[in-house]
Design an enzyme around this catalytic site. Sequence first.
Site, PDB file in Angstrom:
ATOM      1  N   HIS A  35       0.933  -1.000   0.072  1.00  0.00           N
ATOM      2  CA  HIS A  35       0.096   0.148   0.056  1.00  0.00           C
ATOM      3  C   HIS A  35       0.845   1.171   0.056  1.00  0.00           C
ATOM      4  CE1 HIS A  35       0.524   0.756   4.302  1.00  0.00           C
ATOM      5  NE2 HIS A  35       0.676  -0.653   4.405  1.00  0.00           N
ATOM      6  N   MET A  36       0.275   2.491   0.287  1.00  0.00           N
ATOM      7  CA  MET A  36       1.067   3.732   0.190  1.00  0.00           C
ATOM      8  C   MET A  36       2.414   3.579   0.741  1.00  0.00           C
ATOM      9  SD  MET A  36       0.288   6.674  -1.158  1.00  0.00           S
ATOM     10  CE  MET A  36       0.842   7.993  -1.377  1.00  0.00           C
TER      11      MET A  36
END
Lengths: 87, 568
Positions: A15-16
């Site tokens: 993810h980010m």
Amino acid sequence: MVSKKTTIINQQGLHMRPASEFAKVVTKYDCNVILRINDRDFNGKSVMNIISSCAKYGTEVEIICDGPKEEEALKEAVALIESGFGE
Amino acid sequence: MISMKKGIGASEGIGIGYILKLEEPILNIPNSPVENAHDEFIRFQNIVNIFIEKTLAMANILKMQTGEKEAEILEGHVAIIQDPSIIDGVKEKIEEGLCAEQALSNVCQTFIDIFSATKDPLTMERITDIEDVKTRMLKLLMGIEEVSLAALPQNTILVAKDFTPSMTVGLSKKHVIGILTELGGYTSHSAILARSLGIPAVLNIKDLLQETKNGQEAILDGESGIVFLSPDAATKAQYQQEQQTFLENKKSLQTYKGKPTCTKDGVTVDLLCNIGSLKDAKDALDCDGEGIGLFRTEFLFMERNSLPTEEEQFEAYKEVAKIFGNKPITIRTLDIGGDKEIPYLNLEKEENPFLGYRAIRICLSQTDLFRTQLRSILRASAYGNIQILLPFITSLEELRAAKEIIEETKRELSEKNIPFKKDIPIGVMIETPAATLISHLFAKESDFFSIGTNDLIQYTIAVDRGNTQISNLYTPYHPAVLRAISHIITCAKKEGIPVCMCGEAAADPQLIPLLLSYGLDKFSVGPNSVLNTRKIIAKWDKKNADSLATQVSALTTTDEIKKLLTLH
């Protein structure tokens, strides 16, 4: 060109934050860094590309480095993924 | 005309004020042809640099407002705008003759499309970030000022679809008395922010933006999640009254600050705190906690790549010991497994993690990990009033094995002349039916008990507390749970060892009289519940609590018990 297969071990996948961290680390190198996931290639220096790969916990990923200092880049990239990004 | 809406109460308190909608203006992106692509790209790069500078500054403010995690979102935005696919994409579009604004919008849209096509929830969540980066970049490119939340009229109720971290920087309690959103829930950014600033908030209100106007009067109750738009005089008067009561209650709690915790007839009990980080420890002290009843050590093992070293753990335990001086600190050894996972331990995925390889079971099998933690706890015990709590013990064999390892660790330290508290108390966490039924045996071989009600309820009633379909079955008022608690305390009393309760039940106003009657010595609660718990304890005396407990013991169903307790 060098490459190695490994597996995503952090719970939330790429993810980010892990994606930014990965891109930041491999951007230090001049060689190309590709993440091959389910037969699709993603630019390892691009956060947007990495996130759109939707790589999850347990996803197998092949890291391919091509260019100057490809060995070092591969080693560091694999180590980062296998560390689980501190999650 | 008055209308009522319902959302999720995400931050307690009552707000009465005027609505200010934070709506993103529709940006009219210029469509002017670009004469010099080279200059246009340089203009874009300059704006990127300003964007990065501003974003990092905002991240810093947010770090202080709400903490590290929230600020990370903004740091992610810096990574997005520096992304080679974005930069190269924009460059290409500019060379094709588009202006920077058009180029950036196009490139961002491409990624929004790619992300939505994945149908992956986590990836789709990131669309908000791209939108946010795009909007803020466009505003900078077009020279549009951001609305500053630092200067708003008094009694403002902020309304938005949802608040992104970048929107909330600088928001203050001085002007903003309420927050309403159309999206989000109890754990969203808006909720965390509202709670940390102490601003009432109701989130997830359907059609909110459509049905509100700027300047419209509104009332929100951040506990029940009820919102009134254009309230009539009677409703307003009623809520002004409730707001008054809420504030008075909050203020009256302050009178319990610095006071001992005792019942009306003078029985003193300990009122301790549950903590899970160093920040919590400071909160516990600020909130007037009398010590730490449960120090969860998992945080030291999370969000990292490898096990914490003995030194790292020692420093953390010592730090808390220093904060609390000679007040008691109960450190629970590692309680992972179940729903708490640590990837670098590479534990296998299990069918039934709550019945599996967790807590003491891991420690007794991977003893290196256990010994390292014990060494650091023992070393820290030279600096404060520390005791050791062993989680998830279900048999005497486990208790004895753990105690043996503690003894070996002590001998090792003695040989090296490293100071530690020789008679450090060792306690057992009672959180399963097995431990409850043999608590008279544990009482003979341990120095104290700690009742973990969250797990005790789950295992006694066989109900997964995370499963919403059966969440109504999860209750501390079940006669079996109350009997278990009473039994555990009785067994401890017989051997003369103290009992602490560290689950949510310890702060439950309706259970407190029962716990007092059973003879509970120590209540360990979240820092924010300290004063209220002290207030409730002060309301009861032994005679009244005993009479209530006797009545409860004659009841046979959860509903009857709940009903009787609500009356008091």
